[in-house]
Motif scaffolding. Structure first.
Motif, PDB file in Angstrom:
ATOM      1  N   UNK A  29      34.907  11.180 -25.209  1.00 41.45           N
ATOM      2  CA  UNK A  29      35.534  10.305 -25.649  1.00 41.45           C
ATOM      3  C   UNK A  29      34.533   9.436 -24.361  1.00 41.45           C
ATOM      4  N   UNK A  30      34.367  10.040 -23.211  1.00 44.08           N
ATOM      5  CA  UNK A  30      33.800  10.066 -22.353  1.00 44.08           C
ATOM      6  C   UNK A  30      32.243  10.445 -22.297  1.00 44.08           C
ATOM      7  N   UNK A  31      31.620   9.291 -21.167  1.00 47.27           N
ATOM      8  CA  UNK A  31      30.290   9.104 -21.342  1.00 47.27           C
ATOM      9  C   UNK A  31      29.389   9.490 -20.292  1.00 47.27           C
ATOM     10  N   UNK A  32      30.450  10.472 -19.122  1.00 41.40           N
ATOM     11  CA  UNK A  32      29.891  10.820 -17.419  1.00 41.40           C
ATOM     12  C   UNK A  32      30.679  11.861 -17.203  1.00 41.40           C
ATOM     13  N   UNK A  52      25.594  13.217 -18.189  1.00 41.08           N
ATOM     14  CA  UNK A  52      25.831  11.956 -19.052  1.00 41.08           C
ATOM     15  C   UNK A  52      25.127  11.989 -20.365  1.00 41.08           C
ATOM     16  N   UNK A  53      25.444  10.553 -20.854  1.00 43.42           N
ATOM     17  CA  UNK A  53      25.144  10.864 -22.144  1.00 43.42           C
ATOM     18  C   UNK A  53      25.494   9.914 -22.989  1.00 43.42           C
ATOM     19  N   UNK A  54      25.886  10.221 -24.284  1.00 45.81           N
ATOM     20  CA  UNK A  54      26.576   9.385 -24.959  1.00 45.81           C
ATOM     21  C   UNK A  54      28.375   9.639 -25.152  1.00 45.81           C
ATOM     22  N   UNK A  55      29.038   8.802 -25.566  1.00 46.67           N
ATOM     23  CA  UNK A  55      30.650   9.563 -25.313  1.00 46.67           C
ATOM     24  C   UNK A  55      30.275  10.758 -26.553  1.00 46.67           C
ATOM     25  N   UNK A  56      30.478  11.971 -26.391  1.00 49.14           N
ATOM     26  CA  UNK A  56      30.386  13.233 -27.816  1.00 49.14           C
ATOM     27  C   UNK A  56      29.302  13.998 -26.776  1.00 49.14           C
ATOM     28  N   UNK A  57      28.868  13.903 -25.925  1.00 52.86           N
ATOM     29  CA  UNK A  57      27.974  15.058 -25.544  1.00 52.86           C
ATOM     30  C   UNK A  57      28.413  16.122 -24.903  1.00 52.86           C
ATOM     31  N   UNK A  70      37.023  24.920 -27.155  1.00 53.32           N
ATOM     32  CA  UNK A  70      38.664  25.873 -27.108  1.00 53.32           C
ATOM     33  C   UNK A  70      39.411  25.262 -25.865  1.00 53.32           C
ATOM     34  N   UNK A  71      40.429  25.736 -25.827  1.00 53.04           N
ATOM     35  CA  UNK A  71      41.344  24.889 -24.515  1.00 53.04           C
ATOM     36  C   UNK A  71      41.190  25.688 -23.407  1.00 53.04           C
ATOM     37  N   UNK A  72      39.832  26.087 -23.046  1.00 55.21           N
ATOM     38  CA  UNK A  72      39.187  26.429 -22.441  1.00 55.21           C
ATOM     39  C   UNK A  72      37.532  26.985 -21.871  1.00 55.21           C
ATOM     40  N   UNK A  73      37.565  26.484 -22.587  1.00 51.96           N
ATOM     41  CA  UNK A  73      35.721  26.094 -22.787  1.00 51.96           C
ATOM     42  C   UNK A  73      35.150  24.912 -23.067  1.00 51.96           C
ATOM     43  N   UNK A  74      33.808  24.124 -22.168  1.00 52.45           N
ATOM     44  CA  UNK A  74      33.407  23.280 -22.665  1.00 52.45           C
ATOM     45  C   UNK A  74      32.477  23.442 -22.888  1.00 52.45           C
ATOM     46  N   UNK A  75      31.926  22.095 -23.886  1.00 51.93           N
ATOM     47  CA  UNK A  75      30.563  23.144 -23.660  1.00 51.93           C
ATOM     48  C   UNK A  75      28.840  21.760 -23.588  1.00 51.93           C
ATOM     49  N   UNK A  76      27.980  21.122 -22.272  1.00 50.53           N
ATOM     50  CA  UNK A  76      27.741  20.493 -22.174  1.00 50.53           C
ATOM     51  C   UNK A  76      26.624  20.936 -22.696  1.00 50.53           C
TER      52      UNK A  76
END
Length: 90
Positions: free
Chosen positions: A39-42, A59-64, A69-75
């Motif tokens: 939900x974060x934009x930053x 940063x970008x719109x929420x959802x960027x 999974x429980x150990x991986x973020x994708x940006x």
């Protein structure tokens, strides 16, 4: 007032960590944290290497920022300074 020693710091702050603070510690992304992240934009991406540390705002719109999974973020990759500090080399 300047704090010059660990003893002075401990005199200012309680040395016992509160139960509430301890309960927030986790070694993985739990569902409530995943919802907050998505939900974060930053976000701030921090990297460490032989030459030191770097923090890069993203940063970008929420959802960027997505939780894969429980150990991986994708940006997403964005045009930047082309230093490639946050790209894995192995």
């Amino acid at each position: 007032m300047a704090v010059d020693s660990l003893e002075q710091l401990e005199a200012i702050y309680e040395t016992r960590v509160s139960d509430a603070a301890r309960l927030k510690e986790t070694d993985r992304i739990i569902p409530p944290y995943a919802r907050l992240i998505e939900a974060s934009p930053f976000a701030v991406l921090a990297t460490a290497g032989p030459e030191g540390l770097d923090c890069s705002p993203r940063g970008d719109r929420p959802g960027f920022l997505r939780v894969a999974d429980d150990r991986t973020l994708v940006l997403p990759d964005r045009k930047g300074n082309n230093r490639l500090d946050s790209c894995a080399t192995s």
